[in-house]
Design a protein around this motif. Sequence first.
Motif, PDB file in Angstrom:
ATOM      1  N   ARG A  76     -27.244 -26.938 -54.440  1.00 57.00           N
ATOM      2  CA  ARG A  76     -26.193 -27.474 -53.643  1.00 57.00           C
ATOM      3  C   ARG A  76     -25.564 -26.523 -52.596  1.00 57.00           C
ATOM      4  NH1 ARG A  76     -22.358 -30.204 -57.158  1.00 57.00           N
ATOM      5  NH2 ARG A  76     -23.069 -32.384 -56.692  1.00 57.00           N
ATOM      6  N   ASP A  77     -25.215 -25.142 -53.004  1.00 56.33           N
ATOM      7  CA  ASP A  77     -24.681 -24.261 -52.019  1.00 56.33           C
ATOM      8  C   ASP A  77     -25.563 -23.839 -50.980  1.00 56.33           C
ATOM      9  OD1 ASP A  77     -25.987 -22.676 -53.993  1.00 56.33           O
ATOM     10  OD2 ASP A  77     -24.586 -21.023 -53.622  1.00 56.33           O
ATOM     11  N   GLU A  78     -26.852 -23.854 -51.449  1.00 60.59           N
ATOM     12  CA  GLU A  78     -27.914 -23.372 -50.573  1.00 60.59           C
ATOM     13  C   GLU A  78     -28.118 -24.415 -49.540  1.00 60.59           C
ATOM     14  OE1 GLU A  78     -31.734 -21.655 -52.161  1.00 60.59           O
ATOM     15  OE2 GLU A  78     -30.460 -21.742 -53.997  1.00 60.59           O
ATOM     16  N   TYR A  79     -28.185 -25.774 -49.724  1.00 61.69           N
ATOM     17  CA  TYR A  79     -28.313 -26.963 -49.037  1.00 61.69           C
ATOM     18  C   TYR A  79     -27.067 -26.987 -48.081  1.00 61.69           C
ATOM     19  CZ  TYR A  79     -28.843 -31.618 -47.202  1.00 61.69           C
ATOM     20  OH  TYR A  79     -28.915 -32.718 -46.210  1.00 61.69           O
ATOM     21  N   THR A  80     -25.772 -26.877 -48.745  1.00 56.86           N
ATOM     22  CA  THR A  80     -24.485 -26.920 -47.934  1.00 56.86           C
ATOM     23  C   THR A  80     -24.472 -25.857 -46.745  1.00 56.86           C
ATOM     24  OG1 THR A  80     -23.295 -27.846 -49.902  1.00 56.86           O
ATOM     25  CG2 THR A  80     -21.993 -27.069 -48.010  1.00 56.86           C
ATOM     26  N   LYS A  81     -24.921 -24.637 -47.185  1.00 58.31           N
ATOM     27  CA  LYS A  81     -25.092 -23.640 -46.226  1.00 58.31           C
ATOM     28  C   LYS A  81     -25.884 -23.865 -44.937  1.00 58.31           C
ATOM     29  CE  LYS A  81     -24.572 -19.821 -48.523  1.00 58.31           C
ATOM     30  NZ  LYS A  81     -25.035 -18.616 -49.457  1.00 58.31           N
ATOM     31  N   LYS A  82     -27.178 -24.395 -45.251  1.00 58.90           N
ATOM     32  CA  LYS A  82     -28.135 -24.850 -44.439  1.00 58.90           C
ATOM     33  C   LYS A  82     -27.595 -25.823 -43.400  1.00 58.90           C
ATOM     34  CE  LYS A  82     -32.424 -27.116 -43.780  1.00 58.90           C
ATOM     35  NZ  LYS A  82     -31.822 -28.276 -43.382  1.00 58.90           N
ATOM     36  N   GLU A  83     -26.906 -26.980 -43.908  1.00 54.31           N
ATOM     37  CA  GLU A  83     -26.749 -28.130 -43.246  1.00 54.31           C
ATOM     38  C   GLU A  83     -25.327 -27.670 -42.047  1.00 54.31           C
ATOM     39  OE1 GLU A  83     -27.796 -31.313 -42.629  1.00 54.31           O
ATOM     40  OE2 GLU A  83     -29.486 -30.141 -43.648  1.00 54.31           O
ATOM     41  N   THR A  84     -24.508 -26.821 -42.790  1.00 52.63           N
ATOM     42  CA  THR A  84     -23.441 -26.223 -41.933  1.00 52.63           C
ATOM     43  C   THR A  84     -23.860 -25.685 -40.933  1.00 52.63           C
ATOM     44  OG1 THR A  84     -21.996 -26.196 -43.887  1.00 52.63           O
ATOM     45  CG2 THR A  84     -21.194 -24.943 -42.094  1.00 52.63           C
ATOM     46  N   THR A  85     -24.692 -24.730 -41.003  1.00 47.16           N
ATOM     47  CA  THR A  85     -25.354 -23.821 -39.938  1.00 47.16           C
ATOM     48  C   THR A  85     -25.871 -24.595 -38.916  1.00 47.16           C
ATOM     49  OG1 THR A  85     -25.639 -22.090 -41.294  1.00 47.16           O
ATOM     50  CG2 THR A  85     -27.007 -21.851 -39.340  1.00 47.16           C
ATOM     51  N   LEU A  91     -24.048 -28.873 -32.609  1.00 48.74           N
ATOM     52  CA  LEU A  91     -22.777 -29.460 -31.969  1.00 48.74           C
ATOM     53  C   LEU A  91     -21.952 -28.611 -31.131  1.00 48.74           C
ATOM     54  CD1 LEU A  91     -21.769 -32.417 -34.581  1.00 48.74           C
ATOM     55  CD2 LEU A  91     -23.276 -32.682 -32.383  1.00 48.74           C
ATOM     56  N   PHE A  92     -21.664 -27.512 -31.586  1.00 50.25           N
ATOM     57  CA  PHE A  92     -20.883 -26.384 -31.085  1.00 50.25           C
ATOM     58  C   PHE A  92     -21.526 -25.171 -30.908  1.00 50.25           C
ATOM     59  CE2 PHE A  92     -18.692 -29.247 -34.048  1.00 50.25           C
ATOM     60  CZ  PHE A  92     -17.586 -29.630 -33.549  1.00 50.25           C
ATOM     61  N   LYS A  93     -22.770 -25.155 -30.787  1.00 46.33           N
ATOM     62  CA  LYS A  93     -23.436 -23.922 -30.037  1.00 46.33           C
ATOM     63  C   LYS A  93     -23.296 -22.725 -30.920  1.00 46.33           C
ATOM     64  CE  LYS A  93     -23.841 -25.838 -25.314  1.00 46.33           C
ATOM     65  NZ  LYS A  93     -23.293 -26.070 -23.955  1.00 46.33           N
ATOM     66  N   GLY A  94     -23.132 -22.917 -32.225  1.00 45.90           N
ATOM     67  CA  GLY A  94     -23.128 -21.930 -32.961  1.00 45.90           C
ATOM     68  C   GLY A  94     -21.668 -21.092 -33.230  1.00 45.90           C
ATOM     69  N   LYS A  95     -20.840 -21.754 -32.455  1.00 44.64           N
ATOM     70  CA  LYS A  95     -19.110 -21.370 -32.472  1.00 44.64           C
ATOM     71  C   LYS A  95     -18.481 -22.313 -33.529  1.00 44.64           C
ATOM     72  CE  LYS A  95     -19.415 -18.877 -28.423  1.00 44.64           C
ATOM     73  NZ  LYS A  95     -19.834 -17.670 -28.610  1.00 44.64           N
TER      74      LYS A  95
END
Length: 129
Positions: A76-85, A91-95
């Motif tokens: 779950r945490d790996e997937y969450t990290k990937k999706e968040t990035t 949407l926010f150009k990495g910011k």
Amino acid sequence: MSQAPKADISNAEFDVLDVIWDDYPATSGEIVDRLNTKKDWHEKTVKTLLSRLVKKGVLDFEKQQRQYLYRPLIARDEYTKKETTTFVSRLFKGKVAPLVAGFANQNALSRQDVDELKALIKKWEQNND
């Protein structure tokens, strides 16, 4: 558990994966029961979603007698990290600041959210000084 999904996961597929993360291995019947606590899921629909997740490399299964036991191939945490990035990049150009500012401007941040953000910033500063 470490490989990233080979394809995007739909909202319905994520719902299935989410209940599997809670407790696995799980049979399709157990998964249907867990999903049905939220909304009415048909067994055939769930089996189709399970099949898709297996094809995408997100789930694996083991046949035991007349049942299949499903388990996740990604944590779950790996997937969450990937999706968040991906989300922040798209949407926010990495910011991250504009994302947080958007929540703050809409008063969508609770006191607990602010305290957790402050703690994260403090930890980051300690690790990056």
